[in-house]
Design an enzyme around this catalytic site. Structure first.
Site, PDB file in Angstrom:
ATOM      1  N   ASP A 121     -32.778   2.687  71.551  1.00  0.00           N
ATOM      2  CA  ASP A 121     -32.906   4.128  71.699  1.00  0.00           C
ATOM      3  C   ASP A 121     -31.728   4.756  70.932  1.00  0.00           C
ATOM      4  OD1 ASP A 121     -33.483   6.653  73.082  1.00  0.00           O
ATOM      5  OD2 ASP A 121     -31.687   6.204  74.251  1.00  0.00           O
ATOM      6  N   ASP A 123     -30.046   8.558  71.364  1.00  0.00           N
ATOM      7  CA  ASP A 123     -29.097   9.380  72.131  1.00  0.00           C
ATOM      8  C   ASP A 123     -28.696   8.706  73.434  1.00  0.00           C
ATOM      9  OD1 ASP A 123     -28.830  12.205  70.817  1.00  0.00           O
ATOM     10  OD2 ASP A 123     -30.940  11.644  70.629  1.00  0.00           O
ATOM     11  N   ASP A 323     -31.264   4.438  77.505  1.00  0.00           N
ATOM     12  CA  ASP A 323     -30.594   5.083  78.644  1.00  0.00           C
ATOM     13  C   ASP A 323     -31.460   6.076  79.401  1.00  0.00           C
ATOM     14  OD1 ASP A 323     -30.665   7.003  76.531  1.00  0.00           O
ATOM     15  OD2 ASP A 323     -29.196   8.175  77.655  1.00  0.00           O
TER      16      ASP A 323
END
Ligand SMILES: O=P(O)(O)OC[C@H]1O[C@H](O[C@H]2O[C@H](CO)[C@@H](O)[C@H](O)[C@H]2O)[C@H](O)[C@@H](O)[C@@H]1O
Length: 380
Positions: A121, A123, A323
């Protein structure tokens, strides 16, 4: 650390049902982990009557508030002035989601003789969360690490951002990129004929032939229309920002005063209430408007594995690091198929379908570096 003694092996057994109580998190922490425990937030806006704050908006607001840790707790984490309760909760949680660094030997033992495929991922995973979404730059060290990783393993970034934006941040041609939560995938030309009929051949920025898979392409005009409406309807809310991620939109409220969050939720609700084919989900201080299609980051992982010629191979070990709530779909695909490892990036306890955890992007970089060292050693 023997993860099997306190953790389920993803590749051998079915996972135990996720349970909040098993975490034994002190009640003070539950208030900000509630959003992660709850399923994705879908607002059935089109079916609701308008009200000052109707039931949908208020449930949205509830989720907005519960996903925001009390300032004291997050400041404590950042400053390492961790309260005893917080420490206990985090360490209790680590028993269920062991550190991928501490479990590195176990992971590489399992990877012995297998081909690792990495999915990352952006960000909060490769770049730290910052107030301005346009300034979520990746460090040069992380870029160098990614470049090394990509020489050792097939690597893809799967982001909620537009594909162009995430490429602009990362700037490496060695990787595969999927933007818009996997609804915009550019990958090497597929070798096999398979179930995915609606990809088109295109060329990348270097003129190389690639496949482009955009399962939500028919939504483009609608997304652009809703983007303009959202920009207009939120322009008077100080700190609100609407980001066009091509096949989905983000309405950021990180910089909005908490007393105005209800207004943000209401305005978003008012705009999308008539778009029955759009849904609203909740990320990190962001409301995300997405097409209602059967596609997510989990499906993108499966698609990319096949594109890379690694689908349905017993000797492939996919590892996904992320996250956010949207990364759970990918963790789930790996967990349910007993296919590989999900690694959740979090410094606070969160219920997840991942098997391991890392605290922050710095630890992600350490983990990736260790993988490169391990791979190079195993080749000598
Ligand atoms: O799938 P991802 O790559 O994790 O993208 C998810 C969203 O990330 C970005 O927003 C988040 O990061 C920003 C920068 O750190 C932060 O300001 C914001 O509060 C976070 O929600 C991005 O701007 C969104 O469009 C993505 O959907």
């Amino acid at each position: 650390m023997d993860v099997k003694s306190n953790h389920i092996d993803p590749l051998l057994t079915d996972p135990a049902p996720l349970s909040k109580s098993s975490l034994r998190v002190p009640s003070g922490l539950l208030q900000y982990s509630r959003a992660a425990f709850s399923p994705s937030l879908f607002l059935t806006v089109s079916r609701m009557e308008a009200g000052i704050i109707d039931i949908c908006t208020s449930s949205c607001l509830d989720s907005m508030e519960s996903s925001s840790p009390p300032h004291k707790v997050s400041r404590d984490f950042n400053n390492d002035l961790v309260s005893a309760d917080t420490n206990v909760a985090y360490h209790t949680w680590l028993l269920k989601y062991p550190s991928a660094l501490a479990s590195f030997e176990q992971i590489t033992n399992f990877a012995e003789g297998k081909r690792i495929a990495l999915f990352l991922d952006y960000d909060g995973t490769l770049s730290p969360i910052v107030d301005d979404p346009d300034c979520a730059f990746m460090s040069n060290d992380m870029r160098a690490t990614l470049k090394n990783v990509a020489t050792c393993f097939p690597t893809a970034i799967i982001s909620g951002r537009s594909r162009d934006k995430v490429y602009e941040f990362v700037g490496l041609t060695e990787l595969n990129y999927a933007g818009s939560h996997g609804m915009d995938i550019m990958s090497a030309v597929r070798q096999s004929s398979d179930d995915y009929s609606n990809y088109i051949q295109s060329t990348d920025k270097q003129g190389k032939e690639v496949d482009l898979f955009q399962p939500a392409s028919e939504f483009l005009p609608m997304i652009d229309e809703v983007f303009n409406s959202l920009v207009n309807s939120t322009e008077d809310i100080h700190g609100a920002k609407v980001e066009n991620n091509k096949f989905c939109l983000s309405v950021h409220y990180r910089n909005v005063d908490e007393k105005d969050w209800a207004t943000v939720a209401q305005r978003v609700h008012d705009v999308i209430r008539n778009y029955h084919r759009l849904r609203l989900t909740h990320g990190r201080k962001v409301l995300e408007v997405r097409p209602v299609i059967d596609w997510d980051k989990g499906k993108a992982v499966t698609y990319l594995l096949e594109s890379l010629g690694l689908g349905n191979c017993d000797d492939v070990l996919p590892i996904y690091v992320g996250d956010d709530q949207t990364d759970e779909d990918a963790f789930k695909v790996l967990r349910e198929g007993n296919r590989g490892y999900g690694i959740l990036v979090s410094s606070v306890p969160k219920e997840s379908n991942a098997f391991f955890s890392l605290k922050d992007p710095q630890e992600v970089m350490e983990f990736l570096t260790s993988l490169v060292v391990w791979k190079k050693k195993s080749e000598t």
